[in-house]
Write a protein that holds these residues in place. Structure first.
Motif, PDB file in Angstrom:
ATOM      1  N   SER A   1       0.821  -1.216   0.000  1.00 38.08           N
ATOM      2  CA  SER A   1       0.000   0.000   0.000  1.00 38.08           C
ATOM      3  C   SER A   1       0.851   1.261   0.000  1.00 38.08           C
ATOM      4  O   SER A   1       0.408   2.312  -0.467  1.00 38.08           O
ATOM      5  N   LEU A   2       2.060   1.166   0.501  1.00 40.90           N
ATOM      6  CA  LEU A   2       2.952   2.329   0.481  1.00 40.90           C
ATOM      7  C   LEU A   2       3.336   2.719  -0.938  1.00 40.90           C
ATOM      8  O   LEU A   2       3.688   3.870  -1.188  1.00 40.90           O
ATOM      9  N   ASP A   3       3.253   1.775  -1.890  1.00 44.96           N
ATOM     10  CA  ASP A   3       3.581   2.030  -3.296  1.00 44.96           C
ATOM     11  C   ASP A   3       2.339   2.236  -4.148  1.00 44.96           C
ATOM     12  O   ASP A   3       2.437   2.276  -5.375  1.00 44.96           O
ATOM     13  N   SER A   4       1.176   2.368  -3.521  1.00 44.61           N
ATOM     14  CA  SER A   4      -0.080   2.508  -4.255  1.00 44.61           C
ATOM     15  C   SER A   4      -0.113   3.807  -5.059  1.00 44.61           C
ATOM     16  O   SER A   4       0.480   4.813  -4.673  1.00 44.61           O
ATOM     17  N   SER A   5      -0.860   3.781  -6.162  1.00 49.97           N
ATOM     18  CA  SER A   5      -1.042   4.997  -6.954  1.00 49.97           C
ATOM     19  C   SER A   5      -2.091   5.913  -6.313  1.00 49.97           C
ATOM     20  O   SER A   5      -2.178   7.091  -6.655  1.00 49.97           O
ATOM     21  N   ASN A   6      -2.854   5.393  -5.368  1.00 48.38           N
ATOM     22  CA  ASN A   6      -3.875   6.162  -4.668  1.00 48.38           C
ATOM     23  C   ASN A   6      -3.235   6.891  -3.488  1.00 48.38           C
ATOM     24  O   ASN A   6      -2.695   6.264  -2.570  1.00 48.38           O
ATOM     25  N   GLU A   7      -3.326   8.202  -3.501  1.00 46.16           N
ATOM     26  CA  GLU A   7      -2.689   9.008  -2.462  1.00 46.16           C
ATOM     27  C   GLU A   7      -3.246   8.709  -1.070  1.00 46.16           C
ATOM     28  O   GLU A   7      -2.504   8.648  -0.078  1.00 46.16           O
ATOM     29  N   ARG A   8      -4.542   8.511  -0.982  1.00 44.56           N
ATOM     30  CA  ARG A   8      -5.170   8.232   0.312  1.00 44.56           C
ATOM     31  C   ARG A   8      -4.700   6.882   0.885  1.00 44.56           C
ATOM     32  O   ARG A   8      -4.450   6.762   2.081  1.00 44.56           O
ATOM     33  N   THR A   9      -4.582   5.891   0.019  1.00 40.41           N
ATOM     34  CA  THR A   9      -4.096   4.579   0.448  1.00 40.41           C
ATOM     35  C   THR A   9      -2.663   4.684   0.954  1.00 40.41           C
ATOM     36  O   THR A   9      -2.318   4.118   1.995  1.00 40.41           O
ATOM     37  N   ARG A  10      -1.815   5.428   0.224  1.00 41.85           N
ATOM     38  CA  ARG A  10      -0.422   5.616   0.654  1.00 41.85           C
ATOM     39  C   ARG A  10      -0.356   6.327   1.995  1.00 41.85           C
ATOM     40  O   ARG A  10       0.425   5.959   2.872  1.00 41.85           O
ATOM     41  N   ALA A  11      -1.185   7.350   2.173  1.00 40.38           N
ATOM     42  CA  ALA A  11      -1.176   8.108   3.427  1.00 40.38           C
ATOM     43  C   ALA A  11      -1.608   7.233   4.608  1.00 40.38           C
ATOM     44  O   ALA A  11      -1.013   7.293   5.690  1.00 40.38           O
ATOM     45  N   MET A  12      -2.637   6.418   4.412  1.00 42.83           N
ATOM     46  CA  MET A  12      -3.104   5.535   5.482  1.00 42.83           C
ATOM     47  C   MET A  12      -2.033   4.500   5.814  1.00 42.83           C
ATOM     48  O   MET A  12      -1.761   4.226   6.983  1.00 42.83           O
ATOM     49  N   ALA A  13      -1.408   3.930   4.788  1.00 46.86           N
ATOM     50  CA  ALA A  13      -0.355   2.935   5.012  1.00 46.86           C
ATOM     51  C   ALA A  13       0.821   3.557   5.758  1.00 46.86           C
ATOM     52  O   ALA A  13       1.388   2.942   6.666  1.00 46.86           O
ATOM     53  N   GLN A  14       1.180   4.760   5.404  1.00 46.01           N
ATOM     54  CA  GLN A  14       2.284   5.447   6.082  1.00 46.01           C
ATOM     55  C   GLN A  14       1.934   5.702   7.553  1.00 46.01           C
ATOM     56  O   GLN A  14       2.751   5.481   8.436  1.00 46.01           O
ATOM     57  N   ALA A  15       0.708   6.130   7.809  1.00 45.73           N
ATOM     58  CA  ALA A  15       0.272   6.390   9.190  1.00 45.73           C
ATOM     59  C   ALA A  15       0.271   5.097  10.007  1.00 45.73           C
ATOM     60  O   ALA A  15       0.707   5.086  11.159  1.00 45.73           O
ATOM     61  N   LEU A  16      -0.205   4.011   9.421  1.00 47.64           N
ATOM     62  CA  LEU A  16      -0.217   2.722  10.121  1.00 47.64           C
ATOM     63  C   LEU A  16       1.201   2.232  10.394  1.00 47.64           C
ATOM     64  O   LEU A  16       1.498   1.716  11.466  1.00 47.64           O
ATOM     65  N   ARG A  17       2.083   2.419   9.424  1.00 54.19           N
ATOM     66  CA  ARG A  17       3.466   1.969   9.627  1.00 54.19           C
ATOM     67  C   ARG A  17       4.166   2.796  10.695  1.00 54.19           C
ATOM     68  O   ARG A  17       4.868   2.257  11.554  1.00 54.19           O
ATOM     69  N   GLU A  18       3.964   4.093  10.689  1.00 60.68           N
ATOM     70  CA  GLU A  18       4.601   4.958  11.684  1.00 60.68           C
ATOM     71  C   GLU A  18       4.082   4.667  13.087  1.00 60.68           C
ATOM     72  O   GLU A  18       4.829   4.756  14.059  1.00 60.68           O
ATOM     73  N   ALA A  19       2.820   4.294  13.203  1.00 60.68           N
ATOM     74  CA  ALA A  19       2.226   4.000  14.503  1.00 60.68           C
ATOM     75  C   ALA A  19       2.446   2.537  14.903  1.00 60.68           C
ATOM     76  O   ALA A  19       2.064   2.139  15.995  1.00 60.68           O
ATOM     77  N   SER A  20       3.058   1.758  14.009  1.00 63.37           N
ATOM     78  CA  SER A  20       3.263   0.320  14.234  1.00 63.37           C
ATOM     79  C   SER A  20       1.954  -0.371  14.607  1.00 63.37           C
ATOM     80  O   SER A  20       1.873  -1.125  15.568  1.00 63.37           O
ATOM     81  N   ARG A  21       0.905  -0.099  13.849  1.00 66.57           N
ATOM     82  CA  ARG A  21      -0.414  -0.665  14.134  1.00 66.57           C
ATOM     83  C   ARG A  21      -0.943  -1.407  12.918  1.00 66.57           C
ATOM     84  O   ARG A  21      -0.696  -1.024  11.795  1.00 66.57           O
ATOM     85  N   LEU A  22      -1.715  -2.440  13.204  1.00 58.69           N
ATOM     86  CA  LEU A  22      -2.442  -3.175  12.178  1.00 58.69           C
ATOM     87  C   LEU A  22      -3.897  -3.267  12.621  1.00 58.69           C
ATOM     88  O   LEU A  22      -4.198  -3.134  13.802  1.00 58.69           O
TER      89      LEU A  22
END
Length: 104
Positions: free
Chosen positions: A58-79
């Motif tokens: 999802s971090l490589d997605s063409s959808n900006e919203r998907t990338r932003a959510m994936a980045q936020a989840l990764r930074e927070a170490s949450r699933l």
């Protein structure tokens, strides 16, 4: 030879399903519990790996919203999984803590 529960821990590995030939449960019902515990652990590992791979994808997605959510989840170490600390008696988590099921 006296049997001591402390002897069941082989090599210091503290896992809930580690059994030596001497400590493996003698009854079919007890064996089933031990084997099911190991299977659930393996299943949880596979689901966790899947979640992490999806997050990375999802971090490589063409959808900006998907990338932003994936980045936020990764930074927070949450699933997106259930929290085991929030469970009451009679509820079991499986499938990498994605599924809560009533037991008993």
């Amino acid at each position: 030879n006296n049997h001591n529960d402390d002897d069941d821990n082989d090599g210091g590995a503290d896992t809930p399903f580690l059994c030596t030939p001497q400590s493996f449960p003698p009854t079919p019902a007890s064996r089933n519990i031990v084997m099911a515990r190991g299977s659930r652990f393996a299943e949880d590992v596979v689901f966790l790996a899947r979640d992490k791979l999806r997050l990375e994808g999802s971090l490589d997605s063409s959808n900006e919203r998907t990338r932003a959510m994936a980045q936020a989840l990764r930074e927070a170490s949450r699933l997106a999984v259930f929290n085991a600390a929030d469970l009451g008696n009679g509820v079991a988590l499986m499938c990498g803590q994605h599924v809560a099921q009533k037991v008993g």
